[in-house]
Write an enzyme that holds these catalytic residues in place. Structure first.
Site, mmCIF file in Angstrom:
data_model
loop_
_atom_site.group_PDB
_atom_site.id
_atom_site.type_symbol
_atom_site.label_atom_id
_atom_site.label_comp_id
_atom_site.label_asym_id
_atom_site.label_seq_id
_atom_site.Cartn_x
_atom_site.Cartn_y
_atom_site.Cartn_z
ATOM 1 N N ILE A 1 29.364 81.148 53.647
ATOM 2 C CA ILE A 1 28.541 80.446 54.635
ATOM 3 C C ILE A 1 27.070 80.466 54.253
ATOM 4 O O ILE A 1 26.243 79.893 54.983
ATOM 5 C CB ILE A 1 28.726 81.055 56.039
ATOM 6 C CG1 ILE A 1 28.373 82.546 56.027
ATOM 7 C CG2 ILE A 1 30.143 80.854 56.541
ATOM 8 C CD1 ILE A 1 28.440 83.193 57.384
ATOM 9 N N GLY A 2 26.718 81.108 53.143
ATOM 10 C CA GLY A 2 25.328 81.144 52.704
ATOM 11 C C GLY A 2 25.239 81.658 51.286
ATOM 12 O O GLY A 2 26.085 82.440 50.830
ATOM 13 N N GLY B 1 22.182 82.494 47.935
ATOM 14 C CA GLY B 1 20.791 82.538 47.490
ATOM 15 C C GLY B 1 20.640 83.451 46.297
ATOM 16 O O GLY B 1 21.619 83.874 45.673
ATOM 17 N N GLY B 2 19.381 83.794 46.008
ATOM 18 C CA GLY B 2 19.129 84.652 44.873
ATOM 19 C C GLY B 2 19.662 86.056 45.072
ATOM 20 O O GLY B 2 19.950 86.770 44.103
ATOM 21 N N GLY C 1 22.523 86.787 46.447
ATOM 22 C CA GLY C 1 23.974 86.795 46.336
ATOM 23 C C GLY C 1 24.604 85.806 47.299
ATOM 24 O O GLY C 1 24.026 84.749 47.582
ATOM 25 N N SER C 2 25.797 86.150 47.828
ATOM 26 C CA SER C 2 26.548 85.261 48.716
ATOM 27 C C SER C 2 26.829 85.962 50.039
ATOM 28 O O SER C 2 26.949 87.191 50.100
ATOM 29 C CB SER C 2 27.866 84.830 48.067
ATOM 30 O OG SER C 2 27.638 84.183 46.835
ATOM 31 N N ILE C 3 26.967 85.130 51.091
ATOM 32 C CA ILE C 3 27.328 85.632 52.423
ATOM 33 C C ILE C 3 28.662 85.016 52.797
ATOM 34 O O ILE C 3 28.828 83.792 52.737
ATOM 35 C CB ILE C 3 26.257 85.287 53.472
ATOM 36 C CG1 ILE C 3 24.918 85.912 53.087
ATOM 37 C CG2 ILE C 3 26.685 85.760 54.846
ATOM 38 C CD1 ILE C 3 23.794 85.581 54.047
ATOM 39 N N LYS D 1 27.368 90.282 53.494
ATOM 40 C CA LYS D 1 26.378 89.908 52.490
ATOM 41 C C LYS D 1 26.620 90.700 51.216
ATOM 42 O O LYS D 1 26.463 91.915 51.190
ATOM 43 C CB LYS D 1 24.970 90.174 53.032
ATOM 44 C CG LYS D 1 23.844 89.728 52.116
ATOM 45 C CD LYS D 1 22.501 89.940 52.805
ATOM 46 C CE LYS D 1 21.346 89.447 51.943
ATOM 47 N NZ LYS D 1 20.050 89.656 52.603
ATOM 48 N N ASP E 1 8.880 87.109 53.970
ATOM 49 C CA ASP E 1 9.696 85.945 53.555
ATOM 50 C C ASP E 1 10.158 85.187 54.798
ATOM 51 O O ASP E 1 11.327 84.885 54.980
ATOM 52 C CB ASP E 1 10.895 86.400 52.719
ATOM 53 C CG ASP E 1 11.569 85.236 52.002
ATOM 54 O OD1 ASP E 1 10.952 84.152 51.903
ATOM 55 O OD2 ASP E 1 12.714 85.400 51.558
#
Length: 862
Positions: free
Chosen positions: A511-512, A514-515, A517-519, A532, A627
């Site tokens: 579902i997500g 980025g730098g 990793g993955s969710i 996460k 961030d």
């Protein structure tokens, strides 16, 4: 505009075949009285009762079903109807053939009804654009004398109805020929009958009776030899057999004249004489008088006188009469007889001449009647053509009006399009100017990047120093050096549980990404969670993991994401699952999700301001997120915002608070998103609380406009300067209150000032503006109360009591229960899991402090 005939094609239906007829046949002069015609439509349910009424009241007549088929003028293709003039001929022909097939099936249903009633019926079909005109055409062509037709729609029937109501029935009633007898039926009941006027067309012509002895004086009654009373010059009686003057007297030629007259288009018709009301019936050869049947009173005296009398009906030679001069009585009788014969001859001649004149007058009357009927037919035809022409002209006028309106609309659309074109050209010009400005900004940014590269070594050294300081602070906080966080405040999961919860890390559950990793969305211990997976190959993976664990394990706020547990061996964090995704996904809706309303956006802005103020003023160590962006702001089922992703946040010691006359800042390298990063961070390398304020200002502008972050500050400032902020607001959020929107825009611009020292304070300036706005929107600070209908997080509910847990404990089966409920379960003699029904490995209960703290904070929200 020329009138267009409504008749496209005439077809006849015989033996199941439609036969087109180029020109309609001439009207038949024969009126069919032995057949009852029934007009039916396409809807069997509507016309079935009319047909049943005709079957019941046919009176022994044969039945014939008539139907007018209307070819479609528009053909549906792909959900839209196109005129047949715009389609190919084969497409139109195929569609019309399909219509005729359906029409035949409908007629078969009507004939089946007749056959089931024991009265087979014929079928007669005509194809025209107008149903009522088609029925009139069938009446003229086939001489329909008896017609049954629907008078109104079945749903409009009432017992008080005494006349037809539908337009078609009224048209047929007004325009049908006079010889047609019409019954109007509605819902199986006779509501009106239009009687035929057959006597106006079919007049019976009678031949005169055989000529008798006329009266001596016209108009005065007299008695002849046969004893018949005569009352006028045209009143005759057939002489008795054996009486004087009983010869033919020219009767046969008159009968032949009447018989011949019957071939002048009047065969089988009759007419009444206008003299004295006497009826004249036509005679035939079988009705002619036979000369041999007439016996003269002088036949016994000799046949010679009879022969002479028959040879010339207007001459009589008295020489054959016997000589009776011997006596005076005989002389007198002879004189009287001779005088009678002379009078009879005179009367017979006058009667014959009168009959000639009468036949001539009757023929002239018949000719005049034929001319009158022809004139009436021509007049009716001209009247019908005139009506059709008037209708066509009216339709043409209506079409002209529609075309004018359409042209007016086109001109209006063209004007609007030209205005929009001018506006777009202006926007394009402004966009070009913005592009140039952005290019200048990018060039400046490139220069800054080059400058940062030169300072790379220094920043790396400073980073290492900062990490050592942070490690020292962490050791001081936990009471001694440690490379692992303290997990006693939340659950610790094994890698096998993480693998099972993510279905062996199924990519469809991501579902997500980025730098970091993955969710994954997973089901862990029967609870929906967000898992996460940090990238262990990255140098920042372990540090981000420790940072998140240390921060979220000690922070509690309604607008911070809840950390449920962790898996240290796989650098994995387990959060509460928030079903509405991130704020980024809702500003630009995905998967047809509804956009956020302006009230919800104001509430999210107030919540974000509240949680930032909580982080900055946290003791003993203030926290700068570093961030802040919509992708790191998650939304739960009630659209309550939850701030997440603390991997690059900065912690400050107590000595760094403003109360100690020092700036709330820390040295770091720029690792946030470029569009949301404080420009001062690029220039000085210092991350301060005002850096979060700058990012908050960018997010506030995005909530107002829905536009991308890059260059949004320049657009908003330009709109404020030009006074057209209303055009820049996001219409998907609804009708923004302009005063509040303008106030928010000015607040966002003050947050995005280049000089951080001039940016507003969150507590004194920003929150004081947002809180009244949230209250005016009907969203108070108690928006999470039960009275507002917000959902309770599922992991707050005890599986046994089904209530919010006050003292949550973890059992051997891995589930969390209310301590009182689970102790009662075990004290009652159970040694199995209440959820899995499997035997528990032990009966130890481990308090879940993290969940208890989250529940208490959730319940104590203001």
């Amino acid at each position: 505009m020329a009138a267009v005939s409504s008749v496209t094609e005439i077809v006849e239906y015989h033996d199941g075949v439609l036969t087109p007829v180029k020109e309609a046949p001439p009207p038949s002069p024969v009126v069919r009285e032995d057949v009852m015609y029934v007009a039916v439509g396409n809807m069997v349910k509507e016309s079935e009762l009319t047909l049943l009424w005709a079957l019941k009241n046919s009176g022994g007549r044969r039945l014939c079903i008539i139907h007018v088929h209307q070819p479609a003028k528009k053909i549906p293709i792909m959900g839209t109807k196109f005129p047949i003039t715009k389609l190919a001929e084969h497409q139109v022909r195929a569609y019309h053939d399909a219509e005729r097939q359906n029409m035949r099936k409908v007629l078969e249903k009507y004939t089946l009804i007749c056959e089931q009633s024991g009265m087979p019926a014929e079928k007669l079909v005509i194809e025209m654009d107008s149903i009522e005109k088609g029925i009139i055409e069938l009446i003229h062509q086939h001489g329909i004398g008896k017609l049954v037709i629907g008078g109104a729609a079945n749903r409009s029937y009432s017992r008080r109805m005494i006349e037809p109501k539908s337009k078609k029935a009224i048209y047929v009633c007004q325009h049908a020929p006079a010889f047609c007898h019409i019954w109007f039926v509605c819902k199986g009941h006779l509501i009106h009958t239009r009687e035929s006027r057959i006597d106006a067309l079919n007049m019976e012509v009678s031949s005169p009776a055989p000529v008798g002895t006329p009266s001596p004086a016209s108009g005065s009654p007299s008695r002849g030899l046969s004893g018949t009373v005569q009352t006028g010059p045209l009143a005759y009686s057939t002489p008795e057999k054996g009486s004087v003057g009983s010869t033919d007297y020219g009767l046969t030629p008159y009968c032949r004249s009447i018989t011949d007259g019957s071939s002048d288009g009047w065969g089988g018709m009759s007419m009444r004489s206008s003299s004295g009301g006497s009826r004249l019936s036509s005679c035939s050869s079988s009705e002619m008088l036979d000369d041999s049947s007439l016996v003269s009173p002088l036949e016994t005296e000799g046949s010679e006188s009879r022969i002479q009398a028959q040879a010339d009906p207007f001459k009589y030679d008295p020489s054959p009469l016997p000589s009776i001069s011997e006596s005076s009585g005989v002389d007198e009788l002879y004189d009287r007889l001779q005088q009678f014969v002379v009078d009879a001859e005179t009367s017979r001649r006058e009667a014959y001449e009168e009959s000639i004149k009468r036949r001539k007058a009757e023929k002239e009357a018949i000719d005049a009647f034929l001319r009158v009927k022809a004139s009436e037919f021509m007049y009716a035809e001209e009247l019908r053509k005139r009506r059709e022409t008037e209708e066509a002209l009216a339709e043409g006028d209506e079409e002209v009006k529609r075309m004018r309106q359409h042209l007016k609309k086109i001109m209006e659309d063209l004007r609007v399009s030209q205005e929009e074109k001018s506006c777009l050209e202006c926007q394009i010009a402004d966009s070009g100017q913005m592009v140039h400005e952005l290019e200048d900004k990018i060039l400046s940014a490139v220069d800054l990047i080059q400058k940062f590269k030169k300072e790379k070594d220094e920043l790396e050294v400073e980073r290492d120093d900062a990490l050592r300081i942070a490690e020292g602070l962490r050791q001081k906080h936990v009471g001694g050096p440690s490379s692992r966080p303290n997990y006693r405040f939340f659950a610790e999961f094994s890698f096998s549980e993480i693998k099972e919860a993510t279905n062996n890390f199924d990519p469809s559950l991501i579902i997500g990404e980025g730098g970091y990793g993955s969710i994954y969305k997973g089901l862990l211990r029967h609870t929906q969670v967000a898992i996460k997976m940090l990238n262990s190959n990255s140098s920042q993976g372990p540090s981000e993991f420790l940072q998140e664990v240390n921060i979220l394990s000690k922070l509690r706020h309604p607008n911070l994401v809840t950390l449920i547990g962790a898996c240290p061996e796989a650098w994995t964090l387990v959060y509460e699952y928030l079903p509405n995704g991130s704020l980024e996904d809702r500003i630009n809706p995905k998967d047809n999700t509804p956009p956020l309303t302006w009230q919800t956006r104001i509430r999210i802005a107030a919540e974000l301001c509240s949680v930032l103020l909580f982080l900055h003023s946290y003791r003993p160590q203030g926290i700068i997120h570093g961030d802040l962006k919509p992708a790191n702001i998650l939304l739960d089922a009630n659209h309550v915002s939850k701030l997440s992703d603390f991997g690059i946040c900065c912690e400050l010691s107590e000595d760094d608070f403003p109360g100690n006359n020092k700036t709330l800042s820390c040295r770091t390298n720029a690792r946030g998103t470029f569009a949301y990063m404080d420009p001062e961070v690029f220039a000085t390398g210092e991350l301060t609380a005002k850096s979060d304020v700058f990012s908050f200002g960018i997010i506030l502008q995005r909530l107002l406009t829905g536009k991308p972050a890059l260059g949004i500050t320049r657009e908003v400032q330009y709109a404020l300067d030009q006074g057209n902020l209303k055009d820049l607001l996001d219409p998907a959020a609804g009708d923004w209150p302009f005063v509040q929107a303008k106030q928010l825009a000015h607040l966002a611009m003050s947050c995005c000032r280049m000089d951080g020292i001039n940016r507003p304070d969150l507590a004194c300036e920003v929150l004081r503006v947002l809180e009244p706005m949230r209250a005016s929107c009907g969203v108070s600070s108690s928006h999470l109360g039960f009275e507002e209908g917000f959902q309770i997080p599922s992991h707050f509910i005890c599986p046994i009591f089904q209530e919010i847990m006050q003292d949550p404990v973890v059992a051997a089966d891995g589930y969390t229960y209310e301590a009182e409920a689970l102790k009662g379960w075990l004290d009652s003699g159970h040694n199995t899991s209440p959820m899995t029904n499997l035997k528990l490995a032990h009966s130890d209960l481990v308090p879940n402090h993290t969940l208890r703290s989250a529940i208490q904070e959730w319940l104590q929200q203001p």
